[in-house]
Design an enzyme around this catalytic site. Structure first.
Site, PDB file in Angstrom:
ATOM      1  N   GLY A 242     125.343 -15.996  97.404  1.00 24.36           N
ATOM      2  CA  GLY A 242     125.655 -16.687  98.706  1.00 24.36           C
ATOM      3  C   GLY A 242     127.239 -17.571  98.511  1.00 24.36           C
ATOM      4  N   ASN A 243     127.602 -18.186  97.689  1.00 22.92           N
ATOM      5  CA  ASN A 243     128.770 -18.815  97.214  1.00 22.92           C
ATOM      6  C   ASN A 243     130.047 -18.026  97.807  1.00 22.92           C
ATOM      7  OD1 ASN A 243     128.549 -17.151  94.959  1.00 22.92           O
ATOM      8  ND2 ASN A 243     129.878 -18.086  93.807  1.00 22.92           N
TER       9      ASN A 243
ATOM     10  N   LYS B 157     108.889 -16.829  99.745  1.00 22.92           N
ATOM     11  CA  LYS B 157     109.642 -16.454 100.681  1.00 22.92           C
ATOM     12  C   LYS B 157     109.830 -17.912 101.771  1.00 22.92           C
ATOM     13  CE  LYS B 157     114.479 -15.495  99.243  1.00 22.92           C
ATOM     14  NZ  LYS B 157     114.932 -15.677  98.089  1.00 22.92           N
TER      15      LYS B 157
ATOM     16  N   LYS C 266     118.480  -9.335  97.111  1.00 22.64           N
ATOM     17  CA  LYS C 266     119.643  -8.568  97.178  1.00 22.64           C
ATOM     18  C   LYS C 266     120.188  -7.890  96.013  1.00 22.64           C
ATOM     19  CE  LYS C 266     123.125 -11.088  95.875  1.00 22.64           C
ATOM     20  NZ  LYS C 266     122.421 -11.932  95.161  1.00 22.64           N
TER      21      LYS C 266
ATOM     22  N   LYS D 287     118.019 -11.933  89.082  1.00 18.90           N
ATOM     23  CA  LYS D 287     119.323 -11.320  88.813  1.00 18.90           C
ATOM     24  C   LYS D 287     119.296 -10.888  87.067  1.00 18.90           C
ATOM     25  CE  LYS D 287     122.133 -14.751  90.914  1.00 18.90           C
ATOM     26  NZ  LYS D 287     122.115 -14.096  92.472  1.00 18.90           N
TER      27      LYS D 287
END
Lengths: 313, 313
Positions: free
Chosen positions: A10-11, A128, A212, A274
């Site tokens: 997102g960053n 979510k 993602k 991640k």
């Protein structure tokens, strides 16, 4: 040269300090693409996957807020829209950054569906949160009316929650593979548009969010990438994060990673997926590696100078 | 086999008789894709361009209506979103329809930017109404505040109008060309996301609408298509349309087409741009042809049995 699937967090798309406007996104994306173009101009072969959490949330929010004037859009369509929105900005900015380095590959965004398993246990336990906050009354009404699953969100109100199933198959993978040698492909945006395969062979969009990083991992497998590179805000994964004895990790093998996860070292919905996606890649390819690092350290990390490297052993 | 660029009109995406929901669109798109798959399974090589007028209008409408809760999106971004939305539905439905015919090409949507000329005279005279209706007061406020061009729309209220410049260059053309031999590519949706090229080489989205038939024509030129096929609601172009002496046209050469245009036979914003795009293709390729017909007559038209064929002479 090594083939790398890059997952952008997102960053890389939006600054926390500025308004979530399209102009604000484009500004951040331009900086992000300078880094990506640097990696590409070193000769690495790249494909890009990006998140879409805040963007798809706002598309849904706008769609719900405007439902009196125009029919609201289902969540799979909101995801498809976010792929167009974010992909457009990345392909525009990256093509320019590449041109400036005299590197002339096509850069393009492919709308991407990813098949998930109807029987994925995630469907029994949606976790979510997406879209606007509701009062309890509104939430219960939506539950009754539309069959939404709603949950109270940490005292901030009620929200719709959707499942986060694992990606099984990238529908457009053949075309993405075809394009690999000639182009930088932006695909699987927001984890892909989640679809299930019906008995009759039709695909059908579902309200779900594929992580993602797992989508990027699947892409890395299917294109035979050498490296899965997950870019985030930090240069290295840390244990005891934010504590006096915080320790940054240069390398983890699967055994160490499992131990850290059992210790609860990685935050769910943040560093944990991640690390898990990186582990999946390392598990499937004992001779390859996954890297978690920040955008500005990506080249150093590829040269073995920094980042957290995850390998089988 | 002949290479064909197919331009799909609004009736191929949404029914006039049903609510403009995503489910309604998907239903129409599925029927459309049965026809397209029929064409493809005859061996013709296809690429698809589609319109987005109603869809992008509603995305903009939702975005404007929700601006108190989330920043509204600029028009170029709304266009990118519509490419994701419509492309997703087409690629999902077309892939299925192809599978059912045992034809297994990748089908994919490419987010597409098209460069327009900053000095296109259209920028001096915006004509294309987009988004919601406003009161005169609101319209004037938007004009002052955001620099929108606003016009009174036939007694129904005020609307923002944007220019409709000609497409000059498809930014992602290299990738679309690469994909041609292996895939059915859906590109240039809604006429493409219009961008201008700045002095420093950056591209910048603009609030404009490129006519999708002109975008399809440009694509047909750049991929070396043999046929530009513009699909619409009618089997043939007519003169004296809706009058007792209506005459359907089997074939027009450029000279005849010019005469009909001078007579005002074709409605601006409707049949006129289709005929003009067809004429442009015929003018540039005296040995090729453009066809205007309906979806269900497409194969017959390709076989020379119906439709309106436009050629150089």
């Amino acid at each position: 040269m090594p083939k790398i699937v890059v997952a952008l967090g997102g960053n890389a798309l939006q600054s926390k300090d500025s308004e979530p406007t399209a102009a604000g996104q484009l500004e951040v994306v331009k900086k992000t693409c300078e880094h990506i173009a640097d990696i590409s101009s070193q000769g690495y072969e790249l494909a890009i996957v990006h998140g879409n959490g805040p963007q798809v949330g706002r598309i849904l929010l706008a769609s719900e807020a405007a439902k009196e004037v125009t029919p609201s859009m289902p969540f799979d369509v909101c995801g498809a829209m976010s792929q167009g929105y974010i992909g457009y900005h990345i392909q525009q900015a990256l093509k320019y950054a590449m041109n400036m380095r005299n590197v002339h590959f096509p850069v393009l965004t492919v709308a991407t569906q990813i098949i998930v398993d109807k029987n994925d246990p995630a469907f029994a336990n949606p976790t979510k949160p997406i879209g606007p906050f509701y009062s309890e009354e509104e939430a219960k009404a939506l539950e009754a009316e539309k069959g939404y699953c709603v949950k109270e969100d940490a005292g901030r109100g009620w929200r719709r929650v959707v499942p986060s199933p694992l990606p099984k198959k990238i529908v457009e993978i053949d075309a993405i593979q075809d394009l690999w040698d000639s182009s930088i492909v932006i695909s699987c945006g927001g984890g892909g548009i989640p679809v299930v395969e019906n008995m009759d062979g039709t695909l059908e969009g579902v309200a779900a969010v594929i992580d993602k990083d797992f989508a990027a991992e699947l892409l890395a497998e299917e294109v035979g990438a050498d490296v899965l590179m997950i870019l985030t805000e930090v240069e290295k994964v840390a244990i005891n994060w934010g504590k006096p004895d915080q320790k940054n990790i240069d390398h983890m093998d699967l055994k160490e990673a499992v131990r850290y996860i059992e210790e609860g070292q990685f935050a769910p919905g943040s560093m944990l997926p991640k690390v898990e996606a990186a582990m999946k890649f390392a598990r499937n390819y004992p001779n390859k590696k996954a890297i978690i690092t920040s955008l500005d350290k990506a080249i150093d990390a590829l040269e073995g100078k920094t980042g957290t490297v995850i390998t089988f052993a």
